[in-house]
Design an enzyme around this catalytic site. Structure first.
Site, PDB file in Angstrom:
ATOM      1  CG  ASP A 198     -14.753  42.147  -9.202  1.00 32.36           C
ATOM      2  OD1 ASP A 198     -14.231  41.313  -8.456  1.00 32.36           O
ATOM      3  OD2 ASP A 198     -14.735  42.052 -10.453  1.00 32.36           O
TER       4      ASP A 198
ATOM      5  CG  ASP B  96     -13.299  35.185 -10.812  1.00 32.28           C
ATOM      6  OD1 ASP B  96     -14.460  35.599 -10.613  1.00 32.28           O
ATOM      7  OD2 ASP B  96     -12.377  35.922 -11.197  1.00 32.28           O
TER       8      ASP B  96
ATOM      9  CD  GLU C  50      -9.493  40.700  -4.804  1.00 29.12           C
ATOM     10  OE1 GLU C  50      -9.242  41.442  -5.769  1.00 29.12           O
ATOM     11  OE2 GLU C  50     -10.610  40.246  -4.572  1.00 29.12           O
TER      12      GLU C  50
HETATM   13  O1  MIG Z   1     -11.017  40.484 -13.941  1.00 26.54           O
HETATM   14  O2  MIG Z   1     -16.050  42.201 -13.695  1.00 26.54           O
HETATM   15  O3  MIG Z   1     -14.784  37.917  -9.722  1.00 26.54           O
HETATM   16  O4  MIG Z   1     -17.353  38.060 -10.769  1.00 26.54           O
HETATM   17  O5  MIG Z   1     -17.614  39.042 -13.409  1.00 26.54           O
HETATM   18  C1  MIG Z   1     -12.299  39.967 -13.782  1.00 26.54           C
HETATM   19  C2  MIG Z   1     -15.723  41.023 -14.340  1.00 26.54           C
HETATM   20  C3  MIG Z   1     -13.154  40.941 -13.048  1.00 26.54           C
HETATM   21  C4  MIG Z   1     -13.957  39.297 -11.487  1.00 26.54           C
HETATM   22  C5  MIG Z   1     -15.142  38.890 -10.660  1.00 26.54           C
HETATM   23  C6  MIG Z   1     -16.236  38.415 -11.557  1.00 26.54           C
HETATM   24  C7  MIG Z   1     -16.613  39.503 -12.540  1.00 26.54           C
HETATM   25  C8  MIG Z   1     -15.382  39.919 -13.347  1.00 26.54           C
HETATM   26  N1  MIG Z   1     -14.323  40.344 -12.425  1.00 26.54           N
END
Ligand code: MIG
Length: 823
Positions: A431, A507, A434
């Site tokens: 995650d 999200d 980016e």
């Molecule tokens: O700032 O890990 O898109 O799927 O549950 C949020 C927590 C960070 C973003 C992801 C989401 C995940 C969440 N993450």
């Protein structure tokens, strides 16, 4: 121009108003620098041509253009404003394979013509305009409206680079992967800059991923352009100027691949031949997955896993989001919540539930934390231009970030998964890559990267950072798990990411509009080279009601990646959370996913091996019909099953379009003619699904997870047609790379009906031996009363007609020929 610049500056908003047009480059970080005068330089006229093997060099005296014949259908164009090309290196295209035998250069009074057997690249002498012409039809595609041009970048060096092509009056555009508006891109403008876009909206841009690849359909023929440039890039499909399509970037090389069609399918396959396909995922990865931010402590995880088993709702994996870690330190465990992860993971595995964990790129600055210490000692973290470390706040607090564009760092990071693999973790979810940083959004431009030894600032490396992270995850897991297929998911990526991971769309929100976005997004990703894609079923933020959740599950059955996920501050979001009738309907649809498993798995193989997309929008199925360029709800999953999700609250029926051919209603077996619209009833317990007449759709018995029980018989649903249709089924071990050594089976079925008989032929390729012995047939839509059945010329007598009027009988799995004859 002054005025238009000011207009642009007036409405800089965090959303999608901030795309500069070709005439006004706009730095999001520093709008003031935009006010400097713009001096663009254009290629002038061709003064010189040189040929070196499959490459042709054209020069206007100072700038040079390389035209490279990559294959009969693919031609690459590059521009060097001052004659010197950049290193020929790409994260998207690992190797430009030479696949061409014949090509030639001709000169006419006005043009140079480079031709393969399929396409001509035409360079006009007077003004350096480049275009592509179909040798057989003469149709011109992707033709320059102005010569390639550039503008010197005083601040960073290098050039802003631009290409401007004609946009034909009826031309429509598709692709670009990660966009959230209508599927047809005509009349709109986009940019690519990987962005953590929490709760993004319809048409918000940019989002998480960069896929600078589009297709144009004009006069019934499709071509593609892949602008392989990792800098912030822009596309305008006739928005600024109705008759022009442009693409440009903040730096790097103007380099693009022209890919010939004429079918959209051909173009997608050619794009995949450049950037690679997805490996076969482990079979369990295409089951249903349950996720939430976060399931903890351990007792909660067990309760959810057991909740699936006690309610008999199939599920293959449960996810641990960031809270399983110790203070969000990657590769550690919160021992209070998870005192014995090994035991928990094992117990889950015993009931057929795989554990997938999240790993983020931000590493907590903490000298007592081994990952940070190793990274620091080895100089693996990114640095700013003046050599300070790149520091930013993410979940763990102050963090530094590995430079995944450094091969040594990738190797190290891949090895860090050892403990997780030893604990039994089955998959990894990357995650925030980016990369996302709290406050500033991402890294500043001056951060330096190794870029596989080619060096670059974050301007160049930003869009590939996430892809290189998940590449290192994938390669690491592959080594650690020996011959087992890794399962990885990434949020960010660049073209070619499909070689390393599947993706989820980030999200999203629990609204009906987002269900529509989800449907389009998955289709668009699929035709943009990223087939293994899914959305957070139910919507990440916000609260779906039972109806919305169920409709999303229904779409999810036909999303290549099927996972429910939700944010931490929402109510419970399991398939049973909404009570009846929702629980039963959700179960029925998740069961359908498992029944269709052999079909779905075969479609994944078709993608991996041959580059076919998994989801195929109507625009791809019938590109010659312009009305289809605007229909975006219906798609086929693979070649045989047409899906039309219900996307409106309270809908009791919906209008659908069926493409050419004949289609069986999956539920009622009613046979409908294609190239027509129908209104179909859509009570909540059903969704419009159709099967192409003549198909064989293999089916497994329902299981609670992949591999729960041995398969005794494979059910073959045969849909009668009075013409000839091919189907296929792929089988293998399900979780190893043995298929690379030909340990698999690819079975082809040929079905042919003529009103009085039905013939089925099977041919088998490969070396795998499945355990079952029999096929159990379910023949749908036979227009005659059955008299005799022959299997490999031997008559069989054991058959029956069931209450649905389907013919039922069995045969050995290795049959070659079946004849079903009218009484
Ligand atoms: O700032 O890990 O898109 O799927 O549950 C949020 C927590 C960070 C973003 C992801 C989401 C995940 C969440 N993450």
């Amino acid at each position: 121009m002054e005025e238009s610049l000011n207009n642009e500056l007036d409405h800089i908003s965090p959303l999608n108003e901030n795309i500069p047009d070709e005439e006004g480059i706009q730095h999001l970080n520093n709008p003031v620098t935009d006010l400097k005068p713009i001096v663009k330089q254009y290629l002038t006229s061709v003064k010189e041509v040189k040929k070196e093997n499959n490459k042709f060099y054209f020069s206007d005296g100072s700038a040079r253009v390389e035209v490279r014949v990559v294959s009969d259908e693919i031609i690459r164009v590059r521009l060097a404003p001052h004659g010197v090309f950049l290193d020929d290196f790409s994260y998207a295209v690992p190797q430009v394979d030479q696949k061409v035998t014949l090509f030639r250069l001709e000169e006419t009074t006005d043009h140079y013509l480079i031709s393969t057997n399929v396409v001509t690249c035409r360079v006009s002498k007077a003004d350096f305009l480049i275009s592509f012409i179909d040798i057989h039809t003469g149709l011109v595609s992707g033709s320059d409206a102005s010569a390639m041009h550039w503008e010197e970048n005083v601040e960073f060096g290098g050039y802003y680079v631009f290409a401007t092509k004609h946009c034909q009056p009826e031309e429509n555009f598709f692709g670009l992967g990660d966009k959230s508006g209508n599927m047809n891109l005509r009349g709109r403008k986009f940019q690519n800059w990987n962005t953590d876009a929490y709760s993004y909206g319809w048409d918000q841009d940019p989002l998480y991923r960069t896929i600078p690849f589009y297709m144009g359909i004009n006069e019934g023929a499709t071509y593609g352009i892949f602008f392989d440039n990792t800098f912030r890039s822009y596309f305008d499909f006739g928005k600024e100027d109705n008759v022009k399509t442009s693409f440009w970037a903040d730096g790097g090389e103007l380099q693009y691949y022209y890919m010939h069609g004429p079918h959209m399918m051909d173009v997608v396959k050619r794009y995949q031949s450049l950037t690679g396909t997805h490996q076969l995922p482990p079979k369990w990865a295409i089951g249903y997955h349950q996720c939430r931010w976060s399931y903890y402590p351990e007792s909660k995880v067990r309760e959810i896993a057991e909740g699936f088993r006690s309610r008999e709702i199939p599920c293959d994996a449960i996810y641990l989001d960031i809270d399983y870690m110790d203070g969000y330190r990657c590769f550690t465990w919160n021992k209070k919540y998870f005192p014995d992860p090994k035991k928990m993971i094992k117990d889950l595995a015993n009931i057929g539930m795989k554990t997938v964990v999240m790993i983020d790129p931000g590493i907590k600055v903490d000298d007592n934390y081994w990952v940070f210490k190793e990274g620091k000692e080895n100089n693996y973290f990114c640095r700013r231009s003046d050599d300070y470390f790149m520091e930013g706040h993410v979940w763990p607090g102050r963090c530094q970030f590995p430079d995944f564009t450094n091969p040594e760092v990738r190797e190290w990071w891949g090895g860090l998964y050892k403990e997780l693999v030893d604990l039994g973790v089955a998959g990894v979810w990357n995650d925030m890559n980016e990369p996302a940083v709290f406050g500033s959004g991402t890294f500043p431009n001056d951060v330096r990267h190794n870029y596989d030894g080619r060096r670059g600032s974050h301007r160049k490396a930003h869009n590939v950072y996430g892809m290189q992270m998940v590449r290192s995850t994938y390669d690491g897991l592959k080594k650690l798990q020996r011959n087992k297929r890794p399962f990885t998911i990434t949020r960010a990526g660049y073209s070619g990411m499909q070689r390393y991971a599947c993706v989820w769309t980030g999200d999203n929100v629990a609204t009906w509009e987002h269900l529509k976005i989800a449907n389009i997004q998955c289709q668009r990703m699929s035709i943009s080279g990223v087939p293994f894609c899914g959305t957070d079923i139910g919507g990440f933020s916000g609260e779906p009601d039972g109806e919305l959740f169920t409709r999303w599950i229904q779409l999810g059955v036909f999303s290549p990646f099927m996972r429910a996920h939700s944010a931490g501050d929402t109510s419970e979001r399991e398939p049973w959370s909404f009570g009846e009738p929702f629980t039963s309907i959700n179960r029925k649809f998740i069961e359908l996913r498992y029944k269709l498993m052999p079909y779905i798995y075969s479609v994944f193989w078709e993608h991996h091996r041959y580059g076919f997309p998994i989801l195929r929008p109507l625009a791809m199925l019938e590109q010659e019909n312009i009305a289809n360029h605007f229909r975006q709800d219906e798609f086929t999953f693979g070649d045989k099953i047409l899906v039309c999700p219900v996307l409106e609250q309270g809908a009791t029926s919906r209008r659908i379009y069926l493409p050419k051919g004949k289609w069986y209603n999956f539920w009622s077996h009613e046979l409908l003619n294609g190239e027509d619209e129908y209104v179909i009833d859509t009570p909540l317990e059903t969704m419009p699904l159709f099967v192409r007449a003549g198909s064989i759709v293999p089916e497994y018995p329902v299981m609670q997870y992949v591999g729960e029980k041995p398969i005794d018989e494979v059910w073959l649903n045969v849909y009668y047609a009075d013409y000839e249709v091919n189907s296929f089924m792929y089988e293998d071990h399900g979780d190893t790379f043995a298929y690379e050594q030909d340990i698999y089976l690819e079975k082809k079925f040929n079905v042919k009906g003529d009103g009085r008989s039905l013939h089925i032929e099977q041919s088998i390729e490969g070396l795998y031996t499945p355990n079952y012995e029999l096929y159990d047939y379910n023949v749908i839509g036979l227009p005659f009363t059955v008299g005799k059945i022959f299997v490999d010329d031997k008559e069989i007598f054991d058959f029956s007609i069931d209450e649905q009027k389907c013919l039922r009988f069995k045969s050995n799995k290795n049959f070659m020929r079946i004849n079903i004859l009218k009484a």
